[in-house]
Every structure is written in C-alpha cells, then in structure tokens.
Scaffold this active site. Sequence first.
Site: not given
Ligand code: NAD
Length: 368
Positions: A80, A180, A182, A184
């Site tokens: 990383k 969440g 977002g 995913v």
């Molecule tokens: P993202 O930033 O697009 O979405 C995260 C969402 O969580 C956002 O909409 C944000 O507003 C919301 N959020 C933040 N704090 C919050 C709270 N207290 N209560 C409710 N919602 C809240 O991130 P993502 O890419 O969708 O990833 C989501 C999770 O999965 C993260 O923890 C990330 O590390 C993990 N992850 C993502 C991927 C990927 O391919 N994107 C891969 C492996 C792991």
Amino acid sequence: MLTFEKLYSMGHEEVVFFSDSSCNLKAIIAIHNTTLGPALGGTRMWPYASEEDAIYDVLRLSRGMTYKAAISGLDLGGGKAVIIGDPKQDKSEALFRSYGRFIESLNGRYITAEDVNIGVEDIEHIYTETSNVCGVAKMHGGSGNPSPYTALGVLRGMEACLVKVYGDRSLDGKVVALQGAGSVGRHLGEMLHKRNAKVYFTDINEKNIEEFKTMCPSSEFVDVEQIYDIPCDIYAPCALGATVNDNTIGRLTCKIVAGAANNQLQEDNHGMELKKRDILYAPDYLINAGGLMNVSIEFEGWNDGKARRMVDTIFDTTLKIFEMSDEKNISVNQATDLMAEKRLESIRNIKSSYLGNVKHRFPGRKSR
Ligand code: NAD
C-alpha cells in the site's frame, strides 16, 4: 518511529520513502509480503497530522492487503502507499508523474491503484510514467470503477451467510439494514432491490441518499443512529470501520453481519461476541475483495465475465471459512486469518519451484 523491530513484528519486507521537493511529493510505499506475487494495493492521499500517523496507516493497510489477496486466492502480495498532502490543494500532474517514476524504480515489486482521494485522472498521470499501475481507464485496457464488483462480492458473501443460517441463498423477503449509500452501497442496494429484499438504509450525504433511492426504489431511509436498531436479517456496514463495537453489538437484532466496510469489528474479540450471540459474521476483507479481484486481471486482459466468475468464488470461500470456524470453535475473523496464513505458509515453502510462473502472470504492460 519506524524501527526494524516494528517491521519484524508486523512482517514487512520493505518500506520506501520517496521525496521530490520540486512538486512537494512525500510518499511512503510499504511492501508487506510478496510470497504470492507482486505487492498490489492502492495509493491513499491524506493530510496526515504527522509523519508517524502516515507510517502507522501504510504499515497497517499494506499488511491487510497481504491477507486480502491470500484469502481471495490471488497470486498477489500485499502493499500500500500513502501520499502525505491535502488532495484539495496539493495535487498536480508533476506530483503524480514524479510518484509514477518512483513506482517504476521498484521494478514491479509494487503495483499501485486507486484508494481514498485518488481518482482516475491521477492514475492516468502515474500511468504515463509506469506500467505498474491498475485501475486505469477502460480506453487503455483498464477495468474502470471497481465498486460494482466489490458490491457483487458482498452479495455473494451475504448469500453464503443465508445458506448457513436459513438453508438457502434467496434474498426474497429478507430485511437488510444498510449503512452507507456510497459507491458500493448503491450498487449493493440495486442488486438487493432486484432480488426482492426489503432495504432500510442510512447515510449523511444528501446526494448519495437521492441516488440510492433511484437505484433501490423499494428502500426506506432511516436516521444514522437508528440503523443499528432496525429489526432485520442482515446488517450491512458499507460506510465506516469499527461499527461493531461495545456500544452497538447489543442493539443488533440481525442474524447476519455482511458488508463492504473494512475492519468492521472494532476489536478482534467482537468476532467471538457475535458468535456467542448467534450472529453470523461474513469476513469483511474476503467479501469486499471483489474490487481487488477485478483489477488483478487487468494485466492478463480484463473482461467482465472473467471478473464476475472470480468474484463468484467468494461464495464458496465464505462457506469454507464458516466450516473452519465451527470445527475449531473459533470466531469467523480468526478462521479467516488462519486460512490466509495457511495459504501463505504453504506457498512460501514451494516458492522457489514456481517463481518463474508467478513472474509471468504479471508481465506488466507498456505505459503510455
Ligand atoms: P464511499 O465513500 O463512496 O461511500 C461511503 C458512504 O458512507 C458515503 O455515502 C458516506 O456519506 C457514507 N457515510 C459516511 N459516514 C457515515 C455515517 N456515519 N453513517 C452513514 N453513512 C455514512 O465509499 P465506498 O467506495 O462505497 O466504500 C464503502 C466502504 O467499503 C468503505 O469502508 C471502503 O473502505 C470499503 N471498500 C470499498 C471498496 C470499493 O471498491 N469501493 C473495496 C473494498 C472496501
């Protein structure tokens, strides 16, 4: 302070500091373990309060990548990188190209990708200088946005949980509390909607809440704190880590915890606590590995079908981990670590015979 004692205790092979004052680059790359192949892991840009914090983060995250690749059956090691800086002010073409040259100097031992605050345009600048980068644009043979594949993996993990708890993988009529909405979360919500699950969701971002409702029209929004109290079959953390903790665990009424967030358990012992309460926990770093699987095939020539077939394997692996957890009477998180370590150990013992093959799986491609 970074010491050899620290590196020995966490098992890192190499930590490299790169600096270029002409563009204000301060980057640290940590290569944790290359037993299975070149270390692949994203680059995160963050305005760390101190260099200590940046070192702590890169060591912890790179170690996590070793376990994720190992449990996912990938021929990849764990690494990383972090760039210390404010993404709003400090990004420039020069910074990312300088960083790309440094990656190139590692001669393929480390392959980078996107992580927090690093976007496709930043990756494009890195790609100008090195071929050891993935998550590049589709027009360059890349795989694009990994989130739909991460969401698919989470779905497969959920289905394995449903088989274990209810005897079949159908989501029809199941109630999911999703935290969440977002990248995913919204793709997961769309798949849950198509499978006729009832989704309650929460988020703090208005735009994401609206997009989620479009992709999962049958869903209902709940307040941020309420998500832990919703009577449901599955709690799906897709926002933050450490949401399974002393304050929340007693409030969960679900039978299953399965989501995309990294490090969902605040402490390891929360895994055993869930088991005692008869709540099945899907190992987070396995079921969220769909995005990693997706980018891992860029070097062989990415295609959607192959990516999906790889992600589908998460279903069987999750079930195997549950078996091990039951047989040894250990928590799911302990069983996952054990299975990953077993694979690393077994391949480490034969590595000298297979080194040539492992290299050929990742021949790299020409940079632009
Ligand atoms: P993202 O930033 O697009 O979405 C995260 C969402 O969580 C956002 O909409 C944000 O507003 C919301 N959020 C933040 N704090 C919050 C709270 N207290 N209560 C409710 N919602 C809240 O991130 P993502 O890419 O969708 O990833 C989501 C999770 O999965 C993260 O923890 C990330 O590390 C993990 N992850 C993502 C991927 C990927 O391919 N994107 C891969 C492996 C792991």
